[in-house]
Design a protein around this motif. Structure first.
Motif: not given
Length: 146
Positions: A59-85
């Motif tokens: 989901m979109p991350m509206f309430d975050l105050g720290d980049a760590a939450g977005v980076v964590l979501e990015l890492k999970e996406c990379r694990k799930t779709f490592p060969h995608h844009y």
């Protein structure tokens, strides 16, 4: 004359630069958070320039105050779709509407398929041009650069 000698997909900010490290990505996320932007992570296996609606990861991350939450979501996406844009999108909702203020690719397949220019003659000698993605030669789910 070739305007993109690297042959890489160039969409969003930083497209002509070398890939950003996770630390540099976190700095960009922090910048957006300081401006009050909300972040989302999106992915696709068809990066056609007119394909503006990529799949959203989580989901979109509206309430975050720290980049760590977005980076964590990015890492999970990379694990799930490592060969995608994968791209990050920042939205500014201060005007009452969600306006994209930042967008940049943070993951690419090992091999980028590229595009072809298709020329078609119509109505006499009029020429019509279309950009076609080589990625769509394969069915969805089989397009990865693995």
């Amino acid at each position: 004359m070739m305007t993109n000698p690297t042959g890489r997909i160039t969409q969003g900010q930083f497209s002509f630069l070398p890939d950003l490290t996770d630390a540099e990505i976190a700095l960009q996320i922090d910048y957006g958070l300081q401006k009050g932007y909300a972040w989302s992570v999106e992915y696709t296996d068809d990066p056609h320039p007119r394909n503006t609606y990529w799949e959203m990861f989580g989901m979109p991350m509206f309430d975050l105050g720290d980049a760590a939450g977005v980076v964590l979501e990015l890492k999970e996406c990379r694990k799930t779709f490592p060969h995608h844009y994968i791209r990050l999108m920042a939205f500014d909702s201060t005007r009452g509407v969600e306006t994209i203020t930042m967008s940049f690719i943070v993951n690419r397949p090992a091999s980028e398929a590229g595009f072809s220019l298709v020329r078609q003659e119509v109505h006499g000698r009029t020429m019509r041009y279309t950009v076609r993605s080589y990625a769509t030669d394969k069915p969805e789910g089989e397009r990865s650069g693995a």
